[in-house]
Structure formats: structure tokens, C-alpha cells
Design a protein around this motif. Structure first.
Motif, short mmCIF file in Angstrom:
data_model
loop_
_atom_site.label_atom_id
_atom_site.label_comp_id
_atom_site.label_asym_id
_atom_site.label_seq_id
_atom_site.Cartn_x
_atom_site.Cartn_y
_atom_site.Cartn_z
N UNK A 151 0.85 -1.19 0.00
CA UNK A 151 0.00 0.00 0.00
C UNK A 151 0.89 1.24 0.00
N UNK A 152 0.59 2.18 -0.90
CA UNK A 152 1.33 3.44 -0.95
C UNK A 152 0.33 4.59 -0.92
N UNK A 153 0.82 5.79 -0.78
CA UNK A 153 -0.05 6.96 -0.86
C UNK A 153 -0.70 7.03 -2.23
N UNK A 177 -2.24 -4.43 14.36
CA UNK A 177 -3.08 -5.15 13.38
C UNK A 177 -2.92 -4.50 12.01
N UNK A 178 -3.37 -5.19 10.99
CA UNK A 178 -3.13 -4.73 9.62
C UNK A 178 -3.89 -3.45 9.30
N UNK A 179 -5.02 -3.22 9.95
CA UNK A 179 -5.78 -2.00 9.70
C UNK A 179 -5.03 -0.77 10.20
N UNK A 180 -4.23 -0.95 11.23
CA UNK A 180 -3.41 0.16 11.73
C UNK A 180 -2.32 0.51 10.72
N UNK A 181 -1.80 -0.50 10.03
CA UNK A 181 -0.80 -0.26 8.97
C UNK A 181 -1.45 0.55 7.86
N UNK A 182 -2.62 0.12 7.44
CA UNK A 182 -3.34 0.83 6.38
C UNK A 182 -3.61 2.28 6.78
N UNK A 183 -4.01 2.48 8.02
CA UNK A 183 -4.33 3.82 8.50
C UNK A 183 -3.11 4.74 8.44
N UNK A 184 -1.94 4.21 8.78
CA UNK A 184 -0.71 5.02 8.72
C UNK A 184 -0.43 5.50 7.30
N UNK A 185 -0.65 4.62 6.33
CA UNK A 185 -0.42 5.00 4.93
C UNK A 185 -1.49 5.99 4.48
N UNK A 244 -3.08 8.21 6.19
CA UNK A 244 -2.89 9.52 6.80
C UNK A 244 -1.57 10.17 6.42
N UNK A 245 -0.76 9.46 5.63
CA UNK A 245 0.52 10.03 5.20
C UNK A 245 1.62 9.91 6.24
N UNK A 246 1.36 9.15 7.30
CA UNK A 246 2.38 8.94 8.32
C UNK A 246 3.40 7.89 7.89
N UNK A 247 3.08 7.18 6.83
CA UNK A 247 4.00 6.20 6.26
C UNK A 247 3.92 6.31 4.74
N UNK A 248 5.05 6.02 4.08
CA UNK A 248 5.07 6.08 2.61
C UNK A 248 4.59 4.78 1.99
#
Length: 270
Positions: A133-135, A187-195, A197-201
Motif C-alpha cells: 500500500x502506498x499513498x 493489526x493490519x488496519x493500523x498499517x493501512x491507517x498510517x499509509x 494519513x501520510x504517516x508512512x510512505x
């Protein structure tokens, strides 16, 4: 006692009995109607026992199970589903600690195996695969797993004890890709949320997760020979107070209707 009084009493008794007969028949008929109304015909869509069910489900099932729950409740009047979504490792801990619930659905078989003594025989209801998953618009032009090793990228992964984290480590190790994540999520939804919101690339999530947020993230496909297959087992919980209703819901997840909802959301056939 006079003959006249005796005759009057006899007539009254006969009249009372005559009045009670239709009332009894009416009451019996009402009871039969109530029994019929309280149970559905055998084989009907609503034949499953009515109950309030608590379903512990992997975080990656959040969107699809909300839709599945609505469909199930519509087809089974009187049944109410309450979902609790979290990482599979957290759900397993809840079951082990005796938290009241009726059904458990995890994102891997190993998690389910840990509570084998507490559940019925599990059935695989779906499969899934990972994507990057990317921005939106993939601004950093991530093309494959090897790009995640770029130290300039902020990469987020699920924690190693989470099924998505285990799958991520498995495929990265297989390709010899060393990634230093800026965070490891519960959990995986937290990973998705970071991407989102732009907190992860970039981050590794299930294909269905990326599909659920396709207006906010892009999904970079991972070739099958580099990927991992996630399996979702569902099982009843032995301490459930609604055993029959729980078993009916688990069975429904493998039915044509349940499978259509899962596959429309991007999950693969079990």
C-alpha cells in the motif's frame, strides 16, 4: 331440594360446559399459532435459532463482516450479531482468558490452532494475499518488494506476532529484502491507517484492505511466486451459550450467499 331447583342447576352446568368447549378450542389454537410463530419452517432462511451472537474477527474482516452481518440478520430475523475486530493474536488471548463470545475468525490457521481446546472444528472461509500500500498516486514510485529496503522510505509493517506481520516477514525474507520499519502495528488496519494519513510512505497490507481504501491509497501487486496466502478459519467457541446459533452462522459463511459477499470484497475462495 325441590325438583325445580335441581333442574335449574343441571341446566346451568350444561350451559357452562357448552361455553367452555369453544374457549378451550380457541386457546389450544392460539397456543399452536404461537408455537408456529416462534419457530421457522425446517429448511427456511430463518431456520437458525434466534440469538445475540458475539463474533471475534480479524481486523482485515472489518468492512466485509459488517456487510455480511447485515445480510445475515436480514435473512435470520431475531438474530443479532455483534462484532469485535482486532489482531488475531489479541482475539486468541481473549478466548484463552474466557471472554464471553460465540464465534472466532482469525487471519491464519496458527492462531486458531492455539485455542484448539476452546473451539469447535474450524472451517476455512476465505483466502487473501498481500499488496504494497502506498499513498494515492504512488508518489515514491514503489514498484516491488525490493524498493521497501530504501532507507528514504517510511515503511510500516504489522508486528511480528500479528498474522499480517508474519506473512510480511515471510515474503521479505524469501526475497532477501531487509526493511527497517518506522513502526510495527498491532493489526493490519493500523498499517493501512498510517499509509492513509501520510504517516508512512508504504506498508504491507492485505489486498482487501487496500481495496477498502482505494480512494486514499494505491495497491502495488506482489507476484504470486513472491507472495503468501493468508487463510481465514472460522470456528464456534465451546463455551458459547448459543452453540446452535453460532454453528449456523459459521456454516452460513461457507454458503453461496456468504461466499459471494466475501468474494465481492476481494477475498479469494477457500
Amino acid at each position: 331440594m325441590s325438583l325445580t331447583v335441581t333442574r335449574r342447576r343441571t341446566a346451568a352446568a350444561v350451559l357452562t360446559a357448552a361455553l367452555l368447549v369453544p374457549l378451550a378450542a380457541c386457546s389450544s389454537g392460539d397456543d399452536a399459532k404461537q408455537d408456529t410463530a416462534g419457530s421457522a419452517p425446517s429448511g427456511s432462511a430463518s431456520a437458525a435459532p434466534r440469538a445475540n451472537l458475539t463474533v471475534l474477527a480479524a481486523a482485515s474482516l472489518t468492512d466485509v463482516f459488517k456487510n455480511a452481518g447485515a445480510a445475515y440478520e436480514k435473512a435470520h430475523p431475531g438474530t443479532k450479531l455483534t462484532f469485535s475486530f482486532a489482531g488475531s493474536q489479541e482475539l486468541v488471548a481473549q478466548v484463552s482468558q474466557g471472554s464471553p463470545a460465540d464465534v472466532l475468525v482469525t487471519a491464519d490457521t496458527k492462531s486458531m490452532d492455539k485455542v484448539r481446546a476452546d473451539t469447535g472444528t474450524p472451517a476455512i472461509i476465505a483466502k487473501n494475499r498481500l499488496v504494497i500500500a502506498t499513498g494515492e498516486g504512488n508518489p515514491f514510485k514503489v514498484d516491488d518488494l525490493k524498493d521497501l529496503a530504501d532507507t528514504k522510505l517510511k515503511v510500516v509493517l504489522a508486528a511480528p506476532e500479528v498474522p499480517a506481520g508474519k506473512y510480511s516477514k515471510q515474503i521479505l525474507d524469501k526475497q532477501g529484502v531487509a526493511v527497517k520499519p518506522v513502526s510495527q502495528e498491532p493489526n493490519v488496519r493500523a498499517v493501512l491507517s498510517k499509509v492513509e494519513m501520510g504517516e508512512a510512505d508504504a506498508g504491507l497490507v492485505y489486498r482487501t484492505d487496500a481495496e477498502s481504501a482505494k480512494d486514499k491509497v494505491d495497491a502495488v501487486e506482489i507476484p504470486d511466486d513472491q507472495n503468501a496466502i493468508a487463510q481465514y478459519p472460522a470456528a464456534t467457541i465451546k463455551d458459547s451459550k448459543n452453540a446452535a446459533a453460532a454453528a449456523a452462522f459459521v456454516a452460513w459463511l461457507s454458503s453461496p450467499e456468504g461466499q459471494k459477499i466475501l468474494q465481492d470484497a476481494g477475498f479469494q475462495k477457500p
